[in-house]
Motif scaffolding. Structure first.
Motif, mmCIF file in Angstrom:
data_model
loop_
_atom_site.group_PDB
_atom_site.id
_atom_site.type_symbol
_atom_site.label_atom_id
_atom_site.label_comp_id
_atom_site.label_asym_id
_atom_site.label_seq_id
_atom_site.Cartn_x
_atom_site.Cartn_y
_atom_site.Cartn_z
ATOM 1 N N ALA A 162 0.829 -1.199 0.000
ATOM 2 C CA ALA A 162 0.000 0.000 0.000
ATOM 3 C C ALA A 162 0.868 1.256 0.000
ATOM 4 N N ALA A 163 0.317 2.312 -0.564
ATOM 5 C CA ALA A 163 1.037 3.590 -0.626
ATOM 6 C C ALA A 163 0.776 4.404 0.634
ATOM 7 N N ALA A 164 1.844 4.924 1.227
ATOM 8 C CA ALA A 164 1.720 5.848 2.346
ATOM 9 C C ALA A 164 1.449 7.255 1.809
ATOM 10 N N LEU A 165 1.949 7.539 0.595
ATOM 11 C CA LEU A 165 1.738 8.823 -0.072
ATOM 12 C C LEU A 165 1.632 8.566 -1.556
ATOM 13 N N ASP A 166 0.598 9.121 -2.180
ATOM 14 C CA ASP A 166 0.403 8.959 -3.617
ATOM 15 C C ASP A 166 -0.024 10.305 -4.182
ATOM 16 N N ILE A 167 0.854 10.953 -4.917
ATOM 17 C CA ILE A 167 0.585 12.260 -5.522
ATOM 18 C C ILE A 167 0.462 12.036 -7.020
ATOM 19 N N LEU A 168 -0.624 12.518 -7.603
ATOM 20 C CA LEU A 168 -0.872 12.334 -9.024
ATOM 21 C C LEU A 168 -1.035 13.686 -9.717
ATOM 22 N N ASP A 169 -0.153 14.001 -10.644
ATOM 23 C CA ASP A 169 -0.254 15.161 -11.527
ATOM 24 C C ASP A 169 -0.434 16.478 -10.765
ATOM 25 N N LEU A 170 0.422 16.726 -9.793
ATOM 26 C CA LEU A 170 0.350 17.932 -8.974
ATOM 27 C C LEU A 170 0.862 19.139 -9.743
ATOM 28 N N GLY A 171 0.119 20.225 -9.682
ATOM 29 C CA GLY A 171 0.539 21.489 -10.279
ATOM 30 C C GLY A 171 0.294 22.616 -9.299
ATOM 31 N N VAL A 172 1.230 23.561 -9.183
ATOM 32 C CA VAL A 172 1.094 24.701 -8.285
ATOM 33 C C VAL A 172 1.463 25.962 -9.044
ATOM 34 N N SER A 173 0.621 26.990 -8.933
ATOM 35 C CA SER A 173 0.909 28.299 -9.514
ATOM 36 C C SER A 173 0.861 29.341 -8.423
ATOM 37 N N LEU B 290 5.082 24.286 -10.309
ATOM 38 C CA LEU B 290 5.108 22.837 -10.519
ATOM 39 C C LEU B 290 4.115 22.461 -11.598
ATOM 40 N N ARG B 291 4.456 21.442 -12.363
ATOM 41 C CA ARG B 291 3.528 20.944 -13.375
ATOM 42 C C ARG B 291 3.741 19.444 -13.531
ATOM 43 N N GLY B 292 2.680 18.679 -13.289
ATOM 44 C CA GLY B 292 2.700 17.246 -13.553
ATOM 45 C C GLY B 292 3.564 16.406 -12.634
ATOM 46 N N VAL B 293 3.677 16.787 -11.370
ATOM 47 C CA VAL B 293 4.493 16.034 -10.419
ATOM 48 C C VAL B 293 3.700 14.835 -9.894
ATOM 49 N N SER B 294 4.266 13.658 -10.016
ATOM 50 C CA SER B 294 3.655 12.436 -9.487
ATOM 51 C C SER B 294 4.697 11.683 -8.667
ATOM 52 N N ILE B 295 4.307 11.302 -7.451
ATOM 53 C CA ILE B 295 5.204 10.592 -6.550
ATOM 54 C C ILE B 295 4.404 9.520 -5.816
ATOM 55 N N ARG B 296 4.966 8.338 -5.707
ATOM 56 C CA ARG B 296 4.358 7.275 -4.903
ATOM 57 C C ARG B 296 5.396 6.793 -3.897
ATOM 58 N N VAL B 297 5.006 6.790 -2.634
ATOM 59 C CA VAL B 297 5.880 6.321 -1.565
ATOM 60 C C VAL B 297 5.161 5.171 -0.860
ATOM 61 N N ASP B 298 5.750 3.994 -0.914
ATOM 62 C CA ASP B 298 5.151 2.829 -0.257
ATOM 63 C C ASP B 298 5.345 2.894 1.248
ATOM 64 N N GLU B 299 4.465 2.225 1.963
ATOM 65 C CA GLU B 299 4.576 2.156 3.426
ATOM 66 C C GLU B 299 5.930 1.595 3.813
#
Length: 64
Positions: free
Chosen positions: A2-13, A21-30
């Motif tokens: 299971a993922a402890a953190l799952d970020i999909l397509d993050l963008g910040v203006s 930020l544009r299109g940041v995706s990160i998955r961190v498993d438990e």
């Protein structure tokens, strides 16, 4: 696993005009250890601020 953190397509203006930020995706498993590395101005702090809720994000979602 299971993922402890799952970020999909993050963008910040900032101010609607400066795209930090544009299109940041990160998955961190438990149980995983992760480092976010990059040069000055690469967006490391912006990613952490958005994920922690200190900044709103333009698109994408934090799933877990």
């Amino acid at each position: 696993m299971a993922a402890a953190l799952d970020i999909l397509d993050l963008g910040v203006s900032y101010g609607g005009s400066i795209q930090a930020l544009r299109g940041v995706s990160i998955r961190v498993d438990e149980g995983a250890f992760v480092a976010l590395l990059g040069a000055n101005g690469a967006g490391k702090s912006t990613v952490l601020k958005a994920v922690s809720g200190l900044l709103g994000f333009e698109n994408g979602r934090v799933v877990a």
